[in-house]
Write an enzyme that holds these catalytic residues in place. Structure first.
Site, mmCIF file in Angstrom:
data_model
loop_
_atom_site.group_PDB
_atom_site.id
_atom_site.type_symbol
_atom_site.label_atom_id
_atom_site.label_comp_id
_atom_site.label_asym_id
_atom_site.label_seq_id
_atom_site.Cartn_x
_atom_site.Cartn_y
_atom_site.Cartn_z
ATOM 1 C CD GLU A 91 1.985 9.745 0.849
ATOM 2 O OE1 GLU A 91 1.354 10.741 0.479
ATOM 3 O OE2 GLU A 91 1.701 9.103 1.864
ATOM 4 C CB CYS A 104 8.410 4.172 6.634
ATOM 5 S SG CYS A 104 6.953 3.215 6.243
ATOM 6 C CB CYS A 111 -2.096 -2.571 -0.842
ATOM 7 S SG CYS A 111 -1.732 -4.183 -0.090
ATOM 8 C CB CYS A 115 -5.641 -4.547 6.128
ATOM 9 S SG CYS A 115 -4.466 -5.820 5.632
ATOM 10 C CB CYS A 118 -4.774 -0.503 5.595
ATOM 11 S SG CYS A 118 -3.434 0.126 4.564
ATOM 12 C CD GLU A 171 2.567 -8.436 2.044
ATOM 13 O OE1 GLU A 171 1.899 -8.266 3.069
ATOM 14 O OE2 GLU A 171 3.774 -8.782 2.080
ATOM 15 C CB SER A 202 6.105 -4.848 7.600
ATOM 16 O OG SER A 202 4.850 -5.024 8.204
ATOM 17 C CG HIS A 226 -3.049 -5.943 12.532
ATOM 18 N ND1 HIS A 226 -2.247 -5.094 13.265
ATOM 19 C CD2 HIS A 226 -2.610 -5.853 11.247
ATOM 20 C CE1 HIS A 226 -1.376 -4.511 12.454
ATOM 21 N NE2 HIS A 226 -1.568 -4.959 11.235
ATOM 22 C CG ASN A 301 -2.835 7.705 12.333
ATOM 23 O OD1 ASN A 301 -3.328 8.647 12.945
ATOM 24 N ND2 ASN A 301 -1.689 7.754 11.722
ATOM 25 C CB CYS A 347 1.047 2.868 11.096
ATOM 26 S SG CYS A 347 0.849 1.210 10.514
#
Ligand code: SF4
Length: 370
Positions: A91, A104, A111, A115, A118, A171, A202, A226, A301, A347
């Site tokens: 996406e 973005c 990934c 995390c 996520c 990542e 990022s 974080h 979120n 996010c």
């Protein structure tokens, strides 16, 4: 198999053209046609000699991801679902704001890093994206936003991409072989011409990747922090067990040697009762004394609350007080506005829905429509 020209940065294009016996300026012409002028086929490249166009038709392609979903939220955030092969879709999200438009992009399908908060990490890892699949997200966004002109001039106002952030799926520093040529195309005057500070990579803190990016293409760097201490960060961002905070801060300082007027942006997702106390904020102030940085607080979120993982968004008042501790210490601190919630574009939510559908229910990606 034709060579996909979207895989080449300027140097790569010149090298490939040299192999065809063509001069470097032809490579530059084609690069500009594709990226600056948005040509998706060789027939459109009217100032190329016919025999060169025929050669390109025979040996090359401009292979883009296929758009299989296109949705727009009430706040005009727009999300595209892009099929990159028979089993994977990624996406890209466009976030329009006054005076700028941020795209973005994703760098991997899935990934590896998992995390705690996520959505992408929860889907596991499928594969790295190619340079073509990464830059293709920008190419398509520019085209679909309708701001490209045939004359090749790109307006810098209205709804089009003025900034790119690598904050989609994956990542990026674990896929630098593909990410670096894509970054170079974003910065290249003859392609997208974005300034170094308008392109942000990022990372969750992949230190060898930070060092390589610093040496090869030091764009703006955001670090997903974080948590203000190792005990908590080990839980929220598991790669911290390999690269703990002290080593991460040292890597940030090495990075800034290559980007001397920059800051590191520390991203900090606000999780209710987990990392959002005034004590945590004061620990961050200590961290900030060790590296030139600013903070971006991200209201969580809460997709995972639904999945029963027990993470929730911090109340607004707690976020405000947290920011105040940082600001009182003289630290630049912003709180990210939550955008695109209605289309799962905020996010940490990218592609969760898609991967779930394709894996669990076995529906082919072509059937997924936003
Ligand atoms: S936050 Fe980033 S690094 Fe962590 S699992 Fe998600 S996509 Fe991967």
């Amino acid at each position: 198999m034709p060579v996909n020209l979207l895989d080449f940065d300027a140097k790569g294009m010149e090298a490939w053209f040299a192999g065809l016996g063509e001069k470097p300026f032809r490579a530059r012409q084609v690069l500009a046609w594709i990226h600056k002028r948005g040509a998706g086929e060789f027939a459109a490249m009217t100032d190329l000699a016919k025999d060169l166009r025929a050669k390109l038709e025979a040996k090359a392609s401009i292979g883009l991801p296929e758009i299989v979903g296109d949705s727009t939220a009430a706040d005009d955030t727009r999300k595209w679902l892009l099929k990159v092969d028979g089993a994977n879709a990624v996406e890209a999200v466009f976030i329009p704001e006054a005076g700028r438009g941020t795209l973005c992009v994703s760098s991997q399908a899935g990934c590896t890093l998992d995390c705690a908060f996520c959505s992408t990490g929860k889907q596991g890892f499928n594969r790295n994206l190619t340079t073509a699949e990464i830059i293709g997200q920008l190419w398509l966004a520019e085209k679909l936003l309708g701001e490209r002109t045939n004359a090749g001039s790109r307006a810098r106002q209205g709804r089009h991409v003025s900034n790119v952030v690598f904050m989609g799926m994956g990542e990026p520093l674990l896929n630098l072989d593909a990410v670096i040529p894509a970054l170079r195309l974003m910065l290249e005057d003859n392609a997208y011409g974005l300034s170094r500070r308008r392109v942000t990579v990022s990372t969750s803190g992949v230190i060898p990747g930070m060092d390589r990016l610093a040496a090869e293409c030091p764009v703006a760097l955001a670090v997903s922090l974080h948590a203000p201490n190792d005990a908590l960060r080990d839980r929220l961002v598991p790669i911290n067990r390999k690269y703990p905070i002290a080593q991460l801060l040292a890597a940030c300082n090495r990075y800034l040697v290559h980007a001397p007027r920059d800051f590191i942006t520390f991203e900090y997702v606000m999780l209710d009762g987990v990392n959002d106390s005034p004590t945590h904020a004061r620990e961050l102030v200590d961290i900030a004394a060790r590296v030139r940085c600013k903070f971006n607080l991200i209201p969580f979120n809460p997709f995972q609350a639904v999945q029963g993982l027990g993470l929730h968004r911090s109340p607004q008042e707690r976020i405000r007080r947290f920011a105040e501790v940082l600001q009182r210490a003289g630290l630049t601190t912003t709180t990210r506005k939550t955008r695109g919630e209605g289309i799962d574009a905020a996010c940490g939510q990218l592609a969760g829905e898609v991967q779930d559908r394709t894996r669990r229910r076995g529906i082919p990606i072509t059937e997924v429509r936003a």
